[in-house]
Motif scaffolding. Structure first.
Motif, short mmCIF file in Angstrom:
data_model
loop_
_atom_site.label_atom_id
_atom_site.label_comp_id
_atom_site.label_asym_id
_atom_site.label_seq_id
_atom_site.Cartn_x
_atom_site.Cartn_y
_atom_site.Cartn_z
N ALA A 249 0.81 -1.21 0.00
CA ALA A 249 0.00 0.00 0.00
C ALA A 249 0.84 1.26 0.00
N ASP A 250 2.09 1.18 0.53
CA ASP A 250 2.91 2.39 0.57
C ASP A 250 3.70 2.59 -0.71
N LEU A 272 -0.36 8.42 -3.36
CA LEU A 272 -0.82 7.47 -2.35
C LEU A 272 -1.12 8.17 -1.03
N ASP A 273 -0.35 9.20 -0.70
CA ASP A 273 -0.63 9.96 0.52
C ASP A 273 -1.98 10.66 0.42
N SER A 276 -4.62 8.07 0.98
CA SER A 276 -4.66 7.66 2.38
C SER A 276 -5.35 8.72 3.24
N ALA A 318 -1.98 0.03 -7.21
CA ALA A 318 -1.43 0.51 -5.94
C ALA A 318 -2.39 1.48 -5.26
N SER A 322 -4.24 0.78 -1.73
CA SER A 322 -4.00 1.68 -0.61
C SER A 322 -5.28 1.94 0.16
#
Length: 758
Positions: A249-250, A272-273, A276, A318, A322
């Motif tokens: 996930a990262d 991705l941040d 999240s 991805a 995530s």
């Protein structure tokens, strides 16, 4: 009134599954329907109309309800001693409905807290449905869940064929305060969630008033509530649900497997941040349809672009993973949208609905297949999707108008650097007998993406019947990957020659080997030694082979490509050059774009036809010709591959091209010693050849190409005569070659070998 609906012990027990929840929610609506039925009966002065419902009797309707709802009425009827009268509606039923709603909500919270998914709760949460919306949806869904509701609705409509509730009936049942118009406006407005997301279906062509139209649950929504997980059949050929790749996930695994650059890693981390942050702020594990609290964070929208195999799908996977390890990824093909049978807007609405149902991230592939205007429209349309969106294509793009409900990120995916390719090759070949040295050589010679490397290894395995791939099979597979789609724009040139087959003066041989070394070690010099940063405009190689026709220029290009393990493609000028303004540049752009996807060597024979000197502008034709040359200057300088230009007239090449040429090899006419060497090597070992006078043949002023043609002609003459190749055949073939080129054939030049033509 105390019954099983007010038993507080049930309030703390979670539901077993979605079916258990839906059944309980429908039983609550049974009470509301019973109250409506009693109100209806009471409106007739309490007198039972035996013709009510035509063939559906009152008794039949009575037994449709659970015993603890209908039992009170039956008991009262018994006390009425057959008077044919009904008691007034029981107000306690409405109290029970509200109590039951609280219990259902409490059980939903307990169930979700225990980690069990409930489809009706998920539907309400994803589409922002109020409690009244859910009730309207359940009233329409009820006949699909239980056939007894068909009989009940037929009775209430006084029509045995009307087995689905009308909008009017739904509004009457749900209008607790008697204001049915308010319910109609709130639940069935076009902008409301039930109609906006096509959860309910109305027959738009129906000419009856809105209240008289039957309402049903959309088939896909009904299947979802019943437990089906197939994608909406209306999206066949447009969308599919795919399993996310096994990446963390990262994104750390993704960075390693794709060999991302520093810029790409930074953009991926930002992407991705953003997802999240959006997930944390907007998560609501215990949804309450009437009291939602959403965070202010917006989901991400990314455009991932790069060559095939660079990881565009992996980026979308991805982003999906995530959200959750088992999150779904809904992929649509943008190239199919314009021809979708339902039309673009309806198709995208169904795609968005499907994504919400599955809690999926949305992946839009082949985004660059659309025109500029179509891209902008599609980007605006998917901006309405409430989850993360990953657009992908092969060319760079930025939206003219930033999305309003998403945070946009551009993610450029390129061919990994040499060091990253070494790591990818070593990992891909770790379980084989191919050593690290060979893996490093493949990484240096072939600028392949991570996906292309995996495909090349698999292709090589299949070539060797699933056994360990040989080095030769790996090189063949790499050349196939590097060729891209050039076969539509250029011709593959055979490579039968090696260094020992070409005869050149020592200085030219050294220069030619320098060209081969430049091709073979581009990765080391540009990536490992840092020269790529100094040559940002392009890291390709441009070599110019000049000299008279037949001196070995094309043959040399073939040897250089073979030495590097690359394919050689000759650009077909007939398919590139066009008389129409702009078409030549467009065709050349396609050539460079396709060549840039791999590592094939581009060969421009007779290059002065394209790379000729610019002239003084006297008319529109001159201006257009200069535009072509200027365009070529830009594309060649920015190109990262290998280009070989051949010309018979070096002086005709534009000076601006000359400055951009890295290596230049002049091919002179062969000397007498060189011609003798060519004659000695021109016949294959299998050819039956009698003793030939090579010393005499070397005195004839021929180029290597002329010698090759003469040898082939002599071989056919000998085969036709049923003889071995003799001097008579060779001399006659040489005469034909000289006559073809317009050279005067002098008997004195052939001495004793001269024969009068017959």
């Amino acid at each position: 009134m105390t019954d099983r609906w007010t038993d507080s012990s049930l309030a703390v027990e979670p539901y077993v599954d979605s079916t258990d929840h839906i059944r309980d929610a429908l039983e609550r609506l049974d009470i509301l329907l019973r109250y409506h039925l009693e109100t209806w009966w009471a409106a007739g002065d309490g007198v039972v109309d035996e013709l009510r419902g035509l063939y559906v009797s009152d008794e039949t309707v009575d037994v449709l309800f659970p015993a603890d709802v209908a039992g009170r009425v039956r008991s009262d009827e018994a006390n009425g001693a057959g008077t044919g009268e009904r008691p007034p509606p029981n107000p306690d039923l409405l109290v029970t409905v509200d109590e039951r709603a609280d219990i259902v909500a409490a059980r939903v919270r307990r169930t979700l807290a225990a980690g069990t998914d409930l489809r009706l709760a998920h539907l309400a949460d994803q589409f922002d449905l109020s409690a009244a919306d859910v009730d309207a949806l359940l009233l329409a869904f009820a006949p699909t869940h239980d056939a007894r509701y068909e009989t009940l609705y037929s009775y209430l409509h006084d029509d045995v064929t009307a087995k689905r509730p009308t909008i009017g009936l739904v509004c009457t049942v749900l209008a607790r305060d008697g204001d049915e118009s308010a319910v109609l406006r709130r639940l069935f407005a076009r902008g409301g969630p039930l109609r906006r997301h096509n959860l309910l279906r109305l027959r738009e062509s129906d000419e009856r008033p809105l209240r008289s139209r039957p309402v049903t649950v959309d088939e896909r929504i009904a299947e979802y509530l019943l437990g089906a997980d197939d994608v909406d059949p209306e999206l066949d050929g447009v969308a599919e649900l795919v399993v996310a790749d096994d990446v963390s996930a990262d994104g750390s695994d993704l960075t390693r497997t794709l060999g991302l650059s520093t810029c790409a890693r930074t953009a991926l981390d930002r992407l991705l941040d953003a997802e999240s942050d959006h997930r944390v702020r907007n998560s609501n594990p215990l949804p309450d349809p009437d009291s939602r609290t959403r965070g202010e964070s917006r989901p991400p929208m990314a455009y991932a672009w790069g060559p095939r195999g660079s990881g565009r799908h992996a980026v979308a996977a991805a982003v999906s993973r995530s959200r959750a390890r088992d999150a779904a990824l809904l992929a649509i093909d943008a190239s199919q949208l314009t021809d979708a049978p339902l039309g673009l807007s309806t198709t995208l609405a169904r795609v968005g609905r499907e994504g919400l149902l599955r809690g999926a991230a949305l992946s839009v592939r082949n985004f660059d297949s659309l025109s500029h205007d179509e891209r902008e429209r599609l980007a605006g349309a998917v901006d309405e999707f409430p989850g993360p969106v990953v657009l992908s294509g092969g060319t760079e793009w930025q939206p003219q108008t930033p999305p309003s409900t998403h945070v946009f990120t551009a993610l450029a995916l390129s061919v990994p650097g040499t060091e990253a390719r070494r790591r990818l090759w070593r990992a891909a070949l770790a379980s084989t007998g191919v050593g690290d040295d060979e893996a490093d050589a493949l990484a240096s010679k072939f600028r392949l993406t991570s996906g292309a490397i995996r495909d090349a290894v698999e292709t090589a395995r299949q070539t060797t019947d699933g056994e360990e791939p040989s080095v030769a099979a790996l090189y063949d597979a790499c050349r196939h990957q590097a060729g891209g789609s050039l076969t539509d724009l250029a011709q593959a040139v055979p490579q039968p020659y090696a260094w020992e087959d070409i005869v050149l003066p020592p200085e030219q041989m050294v220069q030619l080997r320098e060209v081969a070394a430049h091709v073979a070690h581009r990765g080391t010099v540009y990536d490992d030694w840092g020269f790529a940063e100094r040559y940002a405009a392009g890291t390709g190689l441009i070599a110019l082979f000049s000299g008279p026709s037949g001196t070995g220029k094309t043959m040399a290009a073939s040897i250089v490509a073979r030495e590097a393990g690359l394919d050689l493609y000759r650009v077909d000028l007939s398919s590139v050059v066009s008389k129409y303004v702009g078409e030549t540049e467009k065709n050349l752009g396609r050539v460079f774009d396709e060549a840039g996807k791999g590592d094939a060597v581009l060969l421009f024979d007779e290059a002065d036809a394209l790379f000729g000197k610019r002239s003084e502008v006297r008319d529109a034709h001159d201006r257009y010709a200069n535009v072509e040359v200027n365009y070529l200057l830009q594309r060649v300088e920015a190109y990262d591959g290998v280009v070989v230009l051949t010309t018979n007239f070096k002086r005709n090449i534009d000076e601006a091209f000359t400055r951009r040429i890295h290596l230049c090899v002049e091919f002179p006419r062969p000397t007498r010693a060189a011609r003798e060497g060519i004659w000695r090597s021109v016949f294959p070992p299998e050819t039956p050849v009698e003793e030939l006078d090579f010393e005499f043949l070397s005195t004839l002023e021929l180029t290597g190409g002329n010698v090759k043609n003469a040898a082939l002609t002599a071989a056919f003459m000998a085969a036709d005569a049923g003889e071995s190749v003799r001097m008579a055949h060779v001399v006659k073939a040489v005469k034909r070659e000289l006559q073809k080129t317009g050279t005067l054939v002098s008997p004195e030049a052939f001495g004793n070998y001269w024969e009068d033509p017959t």
